[in-house]
Write an enzyme that holds these catalytic residues in place. Structure first.
Site, PDB file in Angstrom:
ATOM      1  CG  HIS A  98      -0.166   0.140   2.541  1.00 47.25           C
ATOM      2  ND1 HIS A  98       0.526  -0.924   3.096  1.00 47.25           N
ATOM      3  CD2 HIS A  98       0.001   1.180   3.399  1.00 47.25           C
ATOM      4  CE1 HIS A  98       1.085  -0.537   4.222  1.00 47.25           C
ATOM      5  NE2 HIS A  98       0.796   0.733   4.441  1.00 47.25           N
ATOM      6  CG  ASP A 100       1.495   5.176   4.814  1.00 53.06           C
ATOM      7  OD1 ASP A 100       1.195   3.976   4.921  1.00 53.06           O
ATOM      8  OD2 ASP A 100       2.579   5.661   5.197  1.00 53.06           O
ATOM      9  CG  HIS A 248       5.093   1.156   2.890  1.00 53.65           C
ATOM     10  ND1 HIS A 248       4.504   2.334   2.458  1.00 53.65           N
ATOM     11  CD2 HIS A 248       4.535   0.906   4.103  1.00 53.65           C
ATOM     12  CE1 HIS A 248       3.648   2.761   3.364  1.00 53.65           C
ATOM     13  NE2 HIS A 248       3.643   1.914   4.378  1.00 53.65           N
ATOM     14  NE  ARG A 263       2.519   6.208   9.216  1.00 55.46           N
ATOM     15  CZ  ARG A 263       1.458   5.592   8.718  1.00 55.46           C
ATOM     16  NH1 ARG A 263       1.537   4.353   8.306  1.00 55.46           N
ATOM     17  NH2 ARG A 263       0.284   6.223   8.665  1.00 55.46           N
TER      18      ARG A 263
END
Length: 268
Positions: A98, A100, A248, A263
């Site tokens: 995907h 983000d 990723h 993150r």
């Protein structure tokens, strides 16, 4: 600072740099340029507090707050997404290829992921180059895709998948965004393929069933090995990726060990 490319497809390690303090203007410009040149930047042996992590990311733009309660933000730091897989967990956060939050109308610039605790082996992350995915399509396929837009959505879970209990408070709403299948990157001017298997549900004006064969092909095409690099984590590793030109995938191969990452995501 020194730049060492990782593989042919994308990715570079940035050496001799400290991310805990504001970057001097020339260093900031070099890092920003490297991000768009290499798409994935890896910084080793960093020691960042939550505020230092946020301050580094904030140099590139305003910070994004993830819309989901399941994302486990840290108290007092809503911009920091705590990504944890406990020893007994079998699933990982973001377990399919995907980019983000592509269900948002305005794509985010990128994410800065900081490794707090890593397993003794495994837990790597794969990244794929969507410029390369576009360029490898046949001219006839690119011509066909030029007129297509895709719908990116995320379903609203009714229960927490980890506990099976209803989500309380239920503050989630379904998000849906529409994006061209072939996008021009606003910084580089290069064309890229912009669909992914996690959030892209169908093409505009087509049903899910009609869309599925072509969408499956594009998602498989986009993540073939020749377009990828692999990041191996250790405590203190920071990876900064251009979310608009990459996908990723976290590798779930470390059952019985704990992994914790923080993150921070930068908006455009």
């Amino acid at each position: 600072m020194r730049i060492e490319p990782m593989v042919g497809a994308l990715g570079a390690e940035i050496l001799d740099i400290d991310l805990s303090a504001p970057l001097p203007p020339d260093t900031f410009a070099a890092v920003r340029r490297a991000l768009f040149d290499y798409q994935v930047l890896v910084f080793r042996d960093q020691k960042l507090t939550l505020d230092q992590h946020k301050n580094f990311a904030r140099q590139f733009g305003p910070l994004h707050i993830h819309p989901y309660i399941l994302a486990r933000p840290l108290d007092g730091h809503p911009e920091v997404l705590r990504v944890v897989k406990e020893k007994d967990d079998r699933r990982v956060f973001g377990e399919k290829w995907h980019s983000d939050v592509t269900f948002l109308t305005r794509p985010v610039l990128g994410s800065v992921l900081y490794a707090v605790e890593t397993p003794s082996k495994g837990g790597d992350t794969l990244f794929a180059n969507m410029y390369a995915a576009h360029d490898a399509l046949s001219p006839a396929m690119r011509t066909m895709l030029e007129g297509l837009s895709a719908i990116h959505e995320t379903p609203v879970p009714e229960v927490d998948p980890e506990t099976g209990r209803p989500l309380e408070p239920l503050r989630l709403v379904n998000r849906s965004g529409e994006h061209p299948v072939l996008v021009v990157h606003p910084e580089t001017g290069r064309k890229l393929l912009y669909v992914n298997s996690t959030y892209t549900t169908h093409f505009k004006g087509m049903t899910i069933e009609e869309s599925r064969p072509l969408l499956d092909y594009l998602c498989q095409h986009a993540t073939q090995a020749a377009f990828t690099c692999r990041v191996r984590w250790a405590p203190g590793t920071v990876t900064f990726w251009d979310n608009r030109s990459t996908q990723h995938l976290p590798i779930n191969d470390y059952h019985g060990e704990r992994r914790e990452m923080h993150r921070v995501t930068v908006e455009t």
